[in-house]
Design an enzyme around this catalytic site. Structure first.
Site, PDB file in Angstrom:
ATOM      1  N   GLY A  76       0.753  -1.241   0.000  1.00  0.00           N
ATOM      2  CA  GLY A  76       0.000   0.000   0.000  1.00  0.00           C
ATOM      3  C   GLY A  76       0.785   1.293   0.000  1.00  0.00           C
ATOM      4  N   TRP A  78       2.332   2.969  -2.439  1.00  0.00           N
ATOM      5  CA  TRP A  78       1.945   3.880  -3.526  1.00  0.00           C
ATOM      6  C   TRP A  78       0.531   4.415  -3.313  1.00  0.00           C
ATOM      7  CZ3 TRP A  78       3.836   2.920  -9.180  1.00  0.00           C
ATOM      8  CH2 TRP A  78       5.238   2.948  -9.194  1.00  0.00           C
ATOM      9  N   ASP A  99      -4.972  -5.875  -5.766  1.00  0.00           N
ATOM     10  CA  ASP A  99      -3.795  -6.726  -5.632  1.00  0.00           C
ATOM     11  C   ASP A  99      -4.256  -8.162  -5.417  1.00  0.00           C
ATOM     12  OD1 ASP A  99      -0.608  -6.064  -4.983  1.00  0.00           O
ATOM     13  OD2 ASP A  99      -1.289  -8.020  -4.259  1.00  0.00           O
ATOM     14  N   ASP A 115      -7.065 -10.510  -9.117  1.00  0.00           N
ATOM     15  CA  ASP A 115      -5.953 -10.815 -10.013  1.00  0.00           C
ATOM     16  C   ASP A 115      -6.169 -10.001 -11.274  1.00  0.00           C
ATOM     17  OD1 ASP A 115      -4.091 -11.799 -11.794  1.00  0.00           O
ATOM     18  OD2 ASP A 115      -4.481 -13.911 -11.349  1.00  0.00           O
ATOM     19  N   ASP A 139       2.866  -1.184 -10.137  1.00  0.00           N
ATOM     20  CA  ASP A 139       4.118  -1.658  -9.541  1.00  0.00           C
ATOM     21  C   ASP A 139       4.106  -3.188  -9.501  1.00  0.00           C
ATOM     22  OD1 ASP A 139       6.628  -1.041  -8.566  1.00  0.00           O
ATOM     23  OD2 ASP A 139       6.000  -1.049  -6.472  1.00  0.00           O
ATOM     24  N   LYS A 179       6.294  -0.495 -13.608  1.00  0.00           N
ATOM     25  CA  LYS A 179       7.614  -1.065 -13.354  1.00  0.00           C
ATOM     26  C   LYS A 179       8.024  -1.987 -14.491  1.00  0.00           C
ATOM     27  CE  LYS A 179       8.070  -3.816  -9.746  1.00  0.00           C
ATOM     28  NZ  LYS A 179       8.267  -4.046  -8.302  1.00  0.00           N
TER      29      LYS A 179
END
EC number: 2.1.1.166
Length: 228
Positions: A76, A78, A99, A115, A139, A179
């Site tokens: 958490g 970000w 997440d 997911d 991320d 990322k």
């Protein structure tokens, strides 16, 4: 304790019992990482918070009143930063996060355990957003196999899926940050992003571990529709 190259005392962990060498090295890295300690003092869920803070301090994309989607949000860090900077903690902006793992509640953040690669995940996310987004953050990292080329393809595939989602939900002028890992495998991704966004760059925050190939692709100025 020994001193590192900066003169700080370095904590070492003994290998014993059932602790594997990989676990020992991870624990040593955490104990000796100044950003991990700073995150605890500052109240951030993870050291990753500083990566987003650095990027926003330089490029100023998290503005009050904006709507943010955080993909791969747990634990958490970000989401915390985004919620404070867009004003979601005061009900001005909006942050929606998902997440695979459960994430404890964060003020101003709407979270669902999903997911992202599930077929119905994008539709559920859109319903949670109740409108378009101004920023999509990712991320996320794919599970590694130990085979470098396979792992590179997996992470690029994940980023491509996130970019496709961003193209569906972003408002004109929007921002996408994800990322990636330095590999040269993201050429096709960059071509697509340059079609959809006015500016595309790679960013490696100082808080990103210097021995890691991790970096972020930042695409700003969403055109609204893919360029033909």
């Amino acid at each position: 304790m020994a001193k590192d190259t900066t003169g700080r005392l370095r904590v070492t962990v003994k290998t014993g019992g059932k602790r594997k060498l990989s676990s020992k090295l991870w624990l040593e890295r955490q104990l000796n990482d100044p950003y991990v300690a700073q995150a605890k003092r500052d109240g951030w869920r993870s050291r990753a918070a500083y990566k987003l803070i650095e990027m926003d301090d330089k490029y100023h994309f998290l503005k009050p009143g904006l709507a943010v989607v955080d993909l791969g949000a747990a634990p958490g860090g970000w989401s915390q930063v985004a919620a404070r900077r867009v004003g979601a903690v005061d009900g001005k902006g909006k942050v929606v996060a998902i997440d695979l793992l459960e994430m404890p509640e964060i003020v101003g953040v709407t979270f669902a355990r999903l997911d992202f690669l599930d077929a119905d995940a994008p539709e559920k996310l859109i319903a949670m957003m109740e409108g378009g987004a101004d920023i999509v953050l990712s991320d996320m990292a794919a599970n590694t196999t130990g085979h470098r080329k396979t792992d590179q393809l997996r992470i690029i595939g994940l980023v491509e899926s996130a970019a496709a989602f961003a193209a569906d939900v972003l408002r004109p002028g929007g921002t996408f940050i994800a990322k990636v890992f330095q590999s040269g495998a993201d050429a096709d991704l960059l071509v697509q992003l340059k079609r959809d966004f006015r500016t595309v760059r790679h960013v490696k925050p100082a808080s990103s571990r210097q021995d890691s190939s991790e970096r972020y692709v930042m695409a700003t100025g969403f055109r609204g529709t893919p360029a033909v």
